[in-house]
Design a protein around this motif. Structure first.
Motif, short mmCIF file in Angstrom:
data_model
loop_
_atom_site.label_atom_id
_atom_site.label_comp_id
_atom_site.label_asym_id
_atom_site.label_seq_id
_atom_site.Cartn_x
_atom_site.Cartn_y
_atom_site.Cartn_z
N PRO A 72 64.34 -50.09 78.47
CA PRO A 72 63.90 -51.58 78.31
C PRO A 72 63.87 -51.74 76.66
N GLY A 73 64.31 -53.17 76.92
CA GLY A 73 64.80 -53.81 75.68
C GLY A 73 66.04 -53.31 75.22
N GLU A 74 66.94 -53.27 76.51
CA GLU A 74 68.11 -53.22 76.13
C GLU A 74 68.99 -53.69 77.92
N ALA A 75 70.32 -54.53 77.64
CA ALA A 75 71.28 -55.11 78.10
C ALA A 75 72.05 -54.17 78.95
N GLY A 76 72.46 -54.74 80.00
CA GLY A 76 73.83 -53.85 80.51
C GLY A 76 73.53 -52.22 80.86
N ALA A 77 74.49 -52.09 81.23
CA ALA A 77 74.29 -50.67 82.04
C ALA A 77 74.19 -49.51 81.64
N PRO A 78 73.76 -48.39 81.62
CA PRO A 78 73.47 -46.94 80.62
C PRO A 78 74.85 -47.21 79.28
N THR A 79 76.01 -47.02 80.48
CA THR A 79 77.20 -47.08 79.02
C THR A 79 77.63 -48.12 78.27
N THR A 80 76.88 -48.70 78.27
CA THR A 80 76.97 -49.94 77.41
C THR A 80 76.36 -49.49 76.32
N ARG A 81 75.43 -48.51 76.14
CA ARG A 81 74.92 -48.24 74.84
C ARG A 81 75.70 -47.12 74.00
N THR A 82 75.89 -48.15 72.38
CA THR A 82 76.32 -47.36 72.06
C THR A 82 76.32 -47.11 70.29
N THR A 83 74.34 -47.12 70.10
CA THR A 83 73.83 -46.50 69.26
C THR A 83 74.26 -45.37 68.96
N GLY A 84 74.69 -44.94 67.89
CA GLY A 84 74.80 -43.12 67.13
C GLY A 84 76.57 -43.07 67.84
N ILE A 85 76.78 -43.69 67.65
CA ILE A 85 77.64 -42.94 67.63
C ILE A 85 79.49 -44.04 67.21
N LYS A 86 79.86 -41.94 66.80
CA LYS A 86 80.48 -42.53 65.20
C LYS A 86 82.21 -42.37 65.50
N PHE A 87 82.48 -43.47 65.06
CA PHE A 87 83.59 -43.23 65.94
C PHE A 87 85.02 -42.28 64.41
N ARG A 88 85.74 -42.11 64.62
CA ARG A 88 87.05 -41.67 63.47
C ARG A 88 87.53 -43.18 62.69
N ARG A 89 87.60 -42.74 61.31
CA ARG A 89 88.10 -44.22 60.54
C ARG A 89 88.89 -45.13 61.26
N GLU A 90 90.02 -44.32 61.67
CA GLU A 90 91.55 -45.41 62.16
C GLU A 90 90.96 -45.76 64.15
N VAL A 91 89.90 -45.41 64.15
CA VAL A 91 90.08 -45.94 65.50
C VAL A 91 88.63 -46.62 65.97
N GLN A 92 88.16 -46.86 64.36
CA GLN A 92 86.65 -47.80 64.41
C GLN A 92 87.05 -49.19 64.77
N ALA A 93 88.82 -49.37 64.60
CA ALA A 93 88.16 -51.17 64.65
C ALA A 93 88.95 -51.39 65.44
N LYS A 94 89.99 -51.00 66.74
CA LYS A 94 89.76 -50.49 67.90
C LYS A 94 88.20 -50.91 68.75
N PHE A 95 87.13 -49.88 68.55
CA PHE A 95 86.08 -50.04 69.17
C PHE A 95 85.73 -51.95 69.29
N ASP A 96 85.81 -52.09 67.90
CA ASP A 96 85.24 -53.08 66.96
C ASP A 96 85.98 -54.23 68.30
N ALA A 97 87.06 -53.77 68.29
CA ALA A 97 87.85 -55.59 69.21
C ALA A 97 88.22 -55.50 70.58
N VAL A 98 87.31 -54.30 71.23
CA VAL A 98 86.70 -53.84 72.49
C VAL A 98 85.39 -54.56 72.47
N ARG A 99 84.69 -54.34 71.69
CA ARG A 99 83.38 -54.85 71.64
C ARG A 99 82.72 -56.18 71.99
N LYS A 100 84.05 -56.82 70.95
CA LYS A 100 83.94 -58.21 70.47
C LYS A 100 84.37 -59.24 72.13
#
Length: 235
Positions: A31-59
Motif C-alpha cells: 500500500p502506498g508504493e507504486a510498481g513491482a516489489p523489485t522497484t523498492r530501493t528504500t534502505g539500500i546502501k550502495f558502495r560510494r563508487e556505484v551510487q552514481a551509476k544507480f542514480d543514473a539508472v533510476r533517473k
C-alpha cells in the motif's frame, strides 16, 4: 546425502506433512508504493563508487526512458530479481529431498533439502538461479544460494555483480499469504547486505500457462510498430 530420508521432505510420506503451498503465487503490492516489489530501493546502501551509476539508472526509469537491461531483451533477471518482478507468478513442486519453484516464464529453481552442502566453489558454474541449499526450521523453509550470475538484476537495469549471496526465509503468514524475507549480499555494489520482504498472494484455482519470451526480442509500440527500447543488452 547421509540420512536424507530422515529430514523433513525426505520421503513422500513426510512431504505430506510439510506446509501447504499449493497454487499459483503472485507478489502483493505494498500500500502506498507504486510498481513491482523489485522497484523498492528504500534502505539500500550502495558502495560510494556505484551510487552514481544507480542514480543514473533510476533517473532513466523515472522518465520512462530506455536503459540497458537484460529483462528488456527477454533475458531473465535471475535470483533474486525474478522472485518479485511485475511478471512473477510461481508454483512450488516437491520431490523427496528437493523443492522446485517453477516460474511462468519457464525458469525453475532447484532447492535441495537432502542435507547436502554446497559444492566447492571451484566446482560450481555461476547460473541465473544459482546453487540453492534449503532446510526446514519448523514451518519455515530457509534457503541459502551462491554461484549466482554476476549480470543478474536485483533491480531492473542494475547488475548485482560477482560473488553475490542470497538467503531467504519462506513461510506462511496467513492461509493464502506467503512471506519471503530476503537478504542479498552483493559486495561489488552494496556496502552492506540489503534486507527486504516480499509477500505473495495465493490463487488456488489459477492454472499456469506458457509465457514465451525469446532472448533478444524487443518491445514494439502498438501504434507505430517501432521498437520502444533500443539499448543493447548488457554484457
Amino acid at each position: 546425502a547421509e540420512n536424507a530420508a530422515s529430514l523433513p521432505g525426505g520421503t513422500w510420506e513426510s512431504i505430506a506433512k510439510l506446509p501447504d503451498w499449493a497454487g499459483a503465487w503472485q507478489p502483493l503490492r505494498v500500500p502506498g508504493e507504486a510498481g513491482a516489489p523489485t522497484t523498492r530501493t528504500t534502505g539500500i546502501k550502495f558502495r560510494r563508487e556505484v551510487q552514481a551509476k544507480f542514480d543514473a539508472v533510476r533517473k532513466i526509469d523515472e522518465a520512462g526512458g530506455d536503459k540497458s537491461s537484460r529483462n528488456l531483451h527477454c533475458v531473465t533477471r535471475g535470483l533474486p530479481g525474478d522472485m518479485g518482478s511485475a511478471e512473477t507468478m510461481m508454483e512450488f513442486g516437491y520431490t523427496p529431498g528437493e523443492i522446485m519453484i517453477v516460474q511462468v516464464e519457464g525458469s525453475v529453481r532447484h532447492i535441495y533439502t537432502d542435507g547436502r552442502p554446497h559444492p566447492n566453489v571451484e566446482d560450481l558454474i555461476d547460473t541465473f538461479q544459482g546453487d540453492s541449499i534449503g532446510h526446514w526450521e519448523g514451518d519455515t523453509l530457509v534457503v541459502d544460494t551462491i554461484a549466482i550470475d554476476a549480470g543478474n538484476e536485483f533491480i531492473s537495469g542494475f547488475a548485482q555483480g560477482a560473488n553475490s549471496h542470497v538467503t531467504e526465509r519462506m513461510h506462511l503468514t496467513a492461509p493464502d499469504v506467503l512471506t519471503i524475507e530476503t537478504i542479498i549480499d552483493a559486495p561489488e555494489v552494496l556496502s552492506e547486505p540489503y534486507h527486504f520482504t516480499t509477500r505473495y498472494g495465493r490463487h488456488r484455482d489459477w492454472q499456469m500457462v506458457e509465457f514465451d519470451c525469446a532472448q533478444n526480442n524487443a518491445d514494439l509500440d502498438t501504434q507505430t510498430g517501432k521498437q520502444i527500447f533500443a539499448s543493447p543488452p548488457p554484457n
